[in-house]
Design an enzyme around this catalytic site. Sequence first.
Site, PDB file in Angstrom:
ATOM      1  CE1 TYR A  38      -3.708   2.489   0.702  1.00 32.02           C
ATOM      2  CE2 TYR A  38      -2.434   3.369   2.426  1.00 32.02           C
ATOM      3  CZ  TYR A  38      -3.490   3.550   1.624  1.00 32.02           C
ATOM      4  OH  TYR A  38      -4.199   4.603   1.459  1.00 32.02           O
ATOM      5  CG  ASP A  84       5.532   3.669   1.114  1.00 34.75           C
ATOM      6  OD1 ASP A  84       6.021   4.429   2.056  1.00 34.75           O
ATOM      7  OD2 ASP A  84       4.418   3.272   0.620  1.00 34.75           O
ATOM      8  CE  LYS A 127       0.826   5.041   8.106  1.00 32.01           C
ATOM      9  NZ  LYS A 127      -0.660   4.945   8.564  1.00 32.01           N
TER      10      LYS A 127
HETATM   11  C1  LIG Z   1       3.475   2.108   3.547  1.00 30.60           C
HETATM   12  C2  LIG Z   1       2.518   3.259   3.448  1.00 30.60           C
HETATM   13  N1  LIG Z   1       2.638   3.991   2.131  1.00 30.60           N
HETATM   14  C3  LIG Z   1       1.801   5.254   2.275  1.00 30.60           C
HETATM   15  C4  LIG Z   1       0.790   5.365   3.338  1.00 30.60           C
HETATM   16  C5  LIG Z   1      -0.205   6.524   3.128  1.00 30.60           C
HETATM   17  O1  LIG Z   1       0.063   7.389   3.979  1.00 30.60           O
HETATM   18  P1  LIG Z   1      -1.024   8.639   4.405  1.00 30.60           P
HETATM   19  O2  LIG Z   1      -2.326   7.652   5.064  1.00 30.60           O
HETATM   20  O3  LIG Z   1      -0.489   9.423   5.334  1.00 30.60           O
HETATM   21  O4  LIG Z   1      -1.480   9.126   3.121  1.00 30.60           O
HETATM   22  C6  LIG Z   1       0.398   4.385   4.226  1.00 30.60           C
HETATM   23  C7  LIG Z   1      -0.601   4.569   5.034  1.00 30.60           C
HETATM   24  O5  LIG Z   1      -0.943   3.680   5.884  1.00 30.60           O
HETATM   25  C8  LIG Z   1       1.332   3.363   4.296  1.00 30.60           C
HETATM   26  O6  LIG Z   1       1.344   2.396   5.324  1.00 30.60           O
END
Ligand SMILES: Cc1ncc(COP(=O)(O)O)c(C=O)c1O
Length: 445
Positions: A155, A255, A283
């Site tokens: 994700y 990521d 986060k």
């Molecule tokens: C690995 C990863 N990338 C991107 C995101 C997206 O972040 P946001 O919810 O701050 O847009 C998340 C959110 O859980 C994530 O776990």
Amino acid sequence: MKSSVEFKQLYASKTPASRELSERAQQVLPAGVVANVKYFAPYPLFMQRASGSHLWDADANEYIDYCLAFGPLILGHGHPAVVHAVQESLAAMGTTVFGTPNELEIRYAEKLMSMLPVSGKVRLTNSGSEATYLALQLGRAATGKPAIARFEGHYHGWHYEGVLSNTPSATLYGDARQPASVAGSRGTPASILADTLVLPFNDLEACRTLLTAHRDRVGTVIVEPSPRGFYQTDPAFLEGLRRLTQELGMVLVFDEVMSGFRAGPKGASGVFGVQPDLMTLGKIIGGGFPIGAVAGRADLLDLTSPLSPGGSVFHSGTFNGAVQVLAAGLATLEVLSDESQMVPFYDATEHFKADIQQLLRRHQIPGHVAGLGANFGIIMSRTPIRNYRDLANEDGALREAFDFACLTEGIYVHPHKPFYTSLAHSLQDFEVTLEKLDHIFNAIS
Ligand SMILES: Cc1ncc(COP(=O)(O)O)c(C=O)c1O
């Protein structure tokens, strides 16, 4: 053995105020929520108050919080250093956002970069989704190639590429070594489906074949190095992916929005000793306020500069670098760089995970604890999760019973999501939780 139906009945009887609020919310908010991740059936809990590691819902039920807003609150709710930084920044600077550069941005960026396993520069955004979106744009601009590659089951945010093939159904996902590109959001343009190559995690040979075949189109590869906090990453796979992308001239993006400062002090990149070209964060680095970041190679980050000789990758945002976000983030980074607090925290979490594993064994529950550092999953399957398709081995009924048993016992975890721990969790919190888990495992086994 109690089933999920019984636990859901108990959930309904303990949480009538949340049900009422959810019904009211649905009149004005789709599904009664402001973000899809907050929803679960039959209705999510509405929380009213938080302190440290604890939450209280609209019916005044108390919970030990193992969701922590899906990760950011590594210091717990309302940590004094964060609260002080927020109040002081407002008092001293008199605003929430300047709309001009200010020195706090430099201090924040210097501190963040000093703590990351990558060197170079950083751009700030308002969320992890924005950060991954920007990273993909940088990869496209740097390589001149329109297509990107991403892994099935990972994700990267709510935008089209971020959620594509995140949870594809078995009827659509095709061959395991050549996964189909499956829309994760209604309305995904065919051009995006065509320009997103989906790869199988932990299978280097399949990645080599696919990326080599598509090297003329694909310039950027994005991956969660420790996916979802519970997939088991093969270290040799990550090292191999690094080498492969270098050979093929592709930009590699890790990521670490989820794993940054959770998998370990230097994220999953630090744990595996593999460096990407770009790293996305979010986060934790905002101390509980909205943030995201792309950090890494200066030549790539400098593409965003309005002074970039060949024209810039346009990136902007009214609220990027808002004062309290950076003040809270900086206060959090200060604590994260204090080993005298962080080493005992990671150690306590490891012991907690081992104790849960032992309980699972004692109750003969077909499950295991997986994940790096302070983000882990209790998986209702004995076999490790090495890629998205392994999730099918989980016992869904057992999982659902476990999730709702946790909620009714006062352990807050969002159903189907991992556990997160914080510095606010005391050894007593862990002991109480283990007692509750003992009851729960007894009831569901
Ligand atoms: C690995 C990863 N990338 C991107 C995101 C997206 O972040 P946001 O919810 O701050 O847009 C998340 C959110 O859980 C994530 O776990």
